[in-house]
Scaffold this active site. Structure first.
Site, PDB file in Angstrom:
ATOM      1  N   ASN A 227      72.394  18.322   2.507  1.00  0.00           N
ATOM      2  CA  ASN A 227      71.682  17.001   3.028  1.00  0.00           C
ATOM      3  C   ASN A 227      72.961  17.016   4.112  1.00  0.00           C
ATOM      4  O   ASN A 227      74.199  16.382   4.394  1.00  0.00           O
ATOM      5  CB  ASN A 227      71.362  15.352   2.270  1.00  0.00           C
ATOM      6  CG  ASN A 227      71.224  14.932   2.917  1.00  0.00           C
ATOM      7  OD1 ASN A 227      69.452  14.663   3.800  1.00  0.00           O
ATOM      8  ND2 ASN A 227      71.651  13.422   3.266  1.00  0.00           N
ATOM      9  N   HIS A 263      67.922   9.831  11.411  1.00  0.00           N
ATOM     10  CA  HIS A 263      68.747   7.939  11.678  1.00  0.00           C
ATOM     11  C   HIS A 263      68.513   8.439  13.005  1.00  0.00           C
ATOM     12  O   HIS A 263      69.678   8.436  13.848  1.00  0.00           O
ATOM     13  CB  HIS A 263      69.414   7.818  11.126  1.00  0.00           C
ATOM     14  CG  HIS A 263      69.567   8.157   9.447  1.00  0.00           C
ATOM     15  ND1 HIS A 263      69.782   6.378   8.404  1.00  0.00           N
ATOM     16  CD2 HIS A 263      70.974   8.853   8.304  1.00  0.00           C
ATOM     17  CE1 HIS A 263      69.530   7.083   7.191  1.00  0.00           C
ATOM     18  NE2 HIS A 263      70.250   7.595   7.332  1.00  0.00           N
ATOM     19  N   GLU A 291      65.880  10.911   5.515  1.00  0.00           N
ATOM     20  CA  GLU A 291      66.247   9.322   5.739  1.00  0.00           C
ATOM     21  C   GLU A 291      65.617   8.756   6.549  1.00  0.00           C
ATOM     22  O   GLU A 291      66.427   7.617   7.662  1.00  0.00           O
ATOM     23  CB  GLU A 291      67.936   9.388   5.815  1.00  0.00           C
ATOM     24  CG  GLU A 291      68.432   9.736   3.732  1.00  0.00           C
ATOM     25  CD  GLU A 291      69.861   9.473   4.113  1.00  0.00           C
ATOM     26  OE1 GLU A 291      70.962   9.160   4.958  1.00  0.00           O
ATOM     27  OE2 GLU A 291      70.727  10.483   3.413  1.00  0.00           O
ATOM     28  N   ASP A 293      64.340   6.504   9.635  1.00  0.00           N
ATOM     29  CA  ASP A 293      64.104   5.109  10.295  1.00  0.00           C
ATOM     30  C   ASP A 293      64.551   5.751  11.992  1.00  0.00           C
ATOM     31  O   ASP A 293      65.848   6.333  12.887  1.00  0.00           O
ATOM     32  CB  ASP A 293      65.536   4.313   9.279  1.00  0.00           C
ATOM     33  CG  ASP A 293      67.139   4.795   9.227  1.00  0.00           C
ATOM     34  OD1 ASP A 293      67.474   4.293   8.203  1.00  0.00           O
ATOM     35  OD2 ASP A 293      67.478   5.184  10.311  1.00  0.00           O
TER      36      ASP A 293
HETATM   37  O1  G3I Z   1      78.094  -2.207  -4.975  1.00  0.00           O
HETATM   38  C1  G3I Z   1      78.702  -3.744  -4.480  1.00  0.00           C
HETATM   39  C2  G3I Z   1      78.138  -4.988  -5.137  1.00  0.00           C
HETATM   40  O2  G3I Z   1      78.822  -5.249  -5.958  1.00  0.00           O
HETATM   41  C3  G3I Z   1      79.255  -6.026  -4.111  1.00  0.00           C
HETATM   42  O3  G3I Z   1      78.444  -7.253  -4.329  1.00  0.00           O
HETATM   43  C4  G3I Z   1      78.359  -5.424  -3.158  1.00  0.00           C
HETATM   44  C5  G3I Z   1      78.794  -6.544  -1.326  1.00  0.00           C
HETATM   45  O4  G3I Z   1      80.407  -5.874  -1.111  1.00  0.00           O
HETATM   46  O5  G3I Z   1      78.544  -4.698  -1.910  1.00  0.00           O
HETATM   47  C6  G3I Z   1      77.856  -3.038  -2.913  1.00  0.00           C
HETATM   48  O6  G3I Z   1      78.225  -1.813  -2.133  1.00  0.00           O
HETATM   49  C7  G3I Z   1      77.155  -2.528  -0.984  1.00  0.00           C
HETATM   50  C8  G3I Z   1      76.063  -0.898  -1.967  1.00  0.00           C
HETATM   51  O7  G3I Z   1      76.149  -0.522  -0.642  1.00  0.00           O
HETATM   52  C9  G3I Z   1      75.180  -0.900  -2.895  1.00  0.00           C
HETATM   53  O8  G3I Z   1      74.589  -1.259  -1.501  1.00  0.00           O
HETATM   54  C10 G3I Z   1      78.790  -1.557   0.124  1.00  0.00           C
HETATM   55  O9  G3I Z   1      79.310  -2.935   0.528  1.00  0.00           O
HETATM   56  C11 G3I Z   1      77.530  -1.080   1.332  1.00  0.00           C
HETATM   57  O10 G3I Z   1      78.664   0.006   1.678  1.00  0.00           O
HETATM   58  C12 G3I Z   1      76.940   0.356   0.727  1.00  0.00           C
HETATM   59  O11 G3I Z   1      75.963   0.591   2.291  1.00  0.00           O
HETATM   60  C13 G3I Z   1      75.186   1.999   1.546  1.00  0.00           C
HETATM   61  C14 G3I Z   1      75.934   3.178   2.728  1.00  0.00           C
HETATM   62  O12 G3I Z   1      75.182   4.268   2.422  1.00  0.00           O
HETATM   63  C15 G3I Z   1      77.416   3.385   2.453  1.00  0.00           C
HETATM   64  O13 G3I Z   1      77.907   4.750   3.537  1.00  0.00           O
HETATM   65  C16 G3I Z   1      73.924   1.850   1.942  1.00  0.00           C
HETATM   66  O14 G3I Z   1      73.726   0.586   1.436  1.00  0.00           O
HETATM   67  C17 G3I Z   1      73.037   3.050   1.918  1.00  0.00           C
HETATM   68  O15 G3I Z   1      71.644   2.539   2.967  1.00  0.00           O
HETATM   69  C18 G3I Z   1      73.315   4.122   3.037  1.00  0.00           C
HETATM   70  O16 G3I Z   1      73.023   5.254   2.669  1.00  0.00           O
HETATM   71  C19 G3I Z   1      73.606   6.589   3.351  1.00  0.00           C
HETATM   72  C20 G3I Z   1      73.239   7.958   2.297  1.00  0.00           C
HETATM   73  O17 G3I Z   1      74.043   7.954   1.405  1.00  0.00           O
HETATM   74  C21 G3I Z   1      73.974   8.823   3.070  1.00  0.00           C
HETATM   75  N1  G3I Z   1      73.436   9.011   4.173  1.00  0.00           N
HETATM   76  C22 G3I Z   1      73.476   7.627   5.317  1.00  0.00           C
HETATM   77  C23 G3I Z   1      73.269   6.722   4.849  1.00  0.00           C
HETATM   78  C24 G3I Z   1      73.610   5.887   6.030  1.00  0.00           C
HETATM   79  O18 G3I Z   1      75.009   5.666   5.873  1.00  0.00           O
END
Ligand code: G3I
Length: 372
Positions: A227, A263, A291, A293
């Site tokens: 991916n 994206h 993915e 959007d």
């Molecule tokens: O789990 C913690 C939580 O304990 C804490 O309270 C909260 C506040 O800081 O953060 C939480 O972790 C977050 C995590 O998502 C789970 O919600 C991280 O900060 C946050 O950075 C993380 O973001 C995710 C991101 O990947 C990380 O790079 C997004 O939700 C998610 O949609 C995004 O998805 C990625 C795919 O996996 C790969 N392709 C790109 C896509 C977009 O970046």
């Protein structure tokens, strides 16, 4: 999942009902004459109920009819807390994907600890609603737990850690997760070679082949994808993604396809995307839109929403037309839960349902494009 023969049976059933209705009507006429002869009941003509306009098919019904997986990444908290979110999810999609809960930091928080609770909740929801599940992701440079990044591992130890993780996680979901993003985003945005990550540093470039082999051993029936994304939707980086996947395939690695994330931030060249899918098909690789959007400057204006509709639906139309594309996943279906605003300040409104779970122009356009 509604299959073709179920739909045909339903159609035959309703045809039979019409035939019986007309027989009953005719019979009633006979009956009424018979009843005339045997009783003085007055004749009554059967007036078929006014035919109610048939509700438009849901995306899920269109996906099922077209043998398509049309799904979305799922926000674990919304799944747990929001009945309205669950209702739209089950009504409109036949596939769900773990947005975060199957990533290393969530599912393997300590070297000797696996936490399947949130992943199990997603899989249980999918089973309750006869949906399939995409697993995401088994090897990536982001969202790794500290213990892994701090571990002082030689090659053999790193291989053992990777194998244990993949075989424990894929084994736990064996038969329940139909597709896995085995390796995510290993191709650098520019230049050649592979993107730096803990596995490239400790194992070397063959970590990709090992990861796919470990996953296949753990669940031979699951489809395994590499991916990645290409900021232009499809560009030079995509050529390198295709080359990487094709070389794995030709080396006998059990890889079924590539996931292109899509994206989208700019216009899409649908001819180029179709050509990319055809190139993948010639390499015996499936292509999944994993993915999707379409980020907009917020607050989103009507013309931008119209353009978003064209981009979403054009992308789905290319997938529907391609013989090797049968998965089209959104990265979140509602603006209420999308990663974009946190990561791209000033942008958002990237999904086909608004914050109130109401369909936007993009959804209506996607429904049209889903008709195979
Ligand atoms: O789990 C913690 C939580 O304990 C804490 O309270 C909260 C506040 O800081 O953060 C939480 O972790 C977050 C995590 O998502 C789970 O919600 C991280 O900060 C946050 O950075 C993380 O973001 C995710 C991101 O990947 C990380 O790079 C997004 O939700 C998610 O949609 C995004 O998805 C990625 C795919 O996996 C790969 N392709 C790109 C896509 C977009 O970046």
């Amino acid at each position: 999942m509604l299959t073709r023969d179920v739909i045909q049976a339903a159609l035959i059933g309703s045809l039979r009902a019409v035939v019986m209705m007309s027989a009953v009507t005719a019979g009633l006429g006979a009956c009424s004459s018979a009843s005339d002869s045997t009783s003085s009941t007055s004749t009554s003509t059967v007036v078929p109920a006014a035919s109610k306009p048939r509700a438009a098919p849901t995306m899920r019904e269109l996906a099922d009819r077209g043998d398509l997986n049309i799904g979305t990444a799922v926000d674990a908290t919304a799944l747990k807390d929001e009945a309205g979110y669950r209702k739209v999810l089950a009504r409109e999609f036949n596939m769900v994907e773990a947005e975060n809960v199957m990533k290393w930091e969530a599912i393997h928080p300590a070297a000797d600890t696996y936490d399947f609770a949130a992943g199990d909740a997603l899989v249980a929801f999918a089973r309750r609603h006869d949906m399939t599940v995409r697993g995401h992701t088994l090897a990536w440079h982001q969202q790794n737990p500290k213990w892994l990044l701090d571990a002082d591992m030689d090659r053999a130890q790193a291989i053992a850690v990777l194998r244990d993780h993949i075989q424990t996680v894929v084994g736990h979901y064996r038969g329940q997760v139909t597709q896995w993003d085995v390796v995510n985003e290993a191709v650098p945005d520019t230049g050649s070679g592979l993107r730096d990550n803990v596995w490239l540093r400790t194992i070397g470039p063959d970590y990709l082949a090992l990861a796919f082999r470990f996953a296949h051993e753990a669940d031979p029936a699951a489809k395994l994808f590499y991916n990645d994304y290409d900021s232009a939707g499809v560009g030079k980086k995509t050529d390198r993604i295709l080359a990487l996947a094709a070389s794995l395939k030709s080396d006998g690695v059990p890889i079924d396809g590539i996931g292109i994330q899509f994206h989208v931030y700019s216009s899409l060249d649908f001819d180029k995307i179709a050509k990319m899918m055809a190139t993948a098909d010639r390499a015996n690789l499936e292509v999944a839109v994993t993915e999707a959007d379409v980020a907009l400057k917020t607050p989103a204006q009507p013309d931008a929403l119209a353009q978003q509709a064209e981009r979403f639906s054009g992308l789905l139309a290319v997938c529907v037309a391609a013989p090797n594309c049968d998965t089209f996943n959104l990265w979140g279906f509602t603006d209420r839960h999308s990663w974009i605003p946190d990561f791209l300040p000033g942008f958002g409104a990237a999904t086909p349902f608004d914050e109130n779970l109401q369909p936007k122009p993009a959804w209506k356009a996607l429904l049209k494009a889903a008709t195979r």
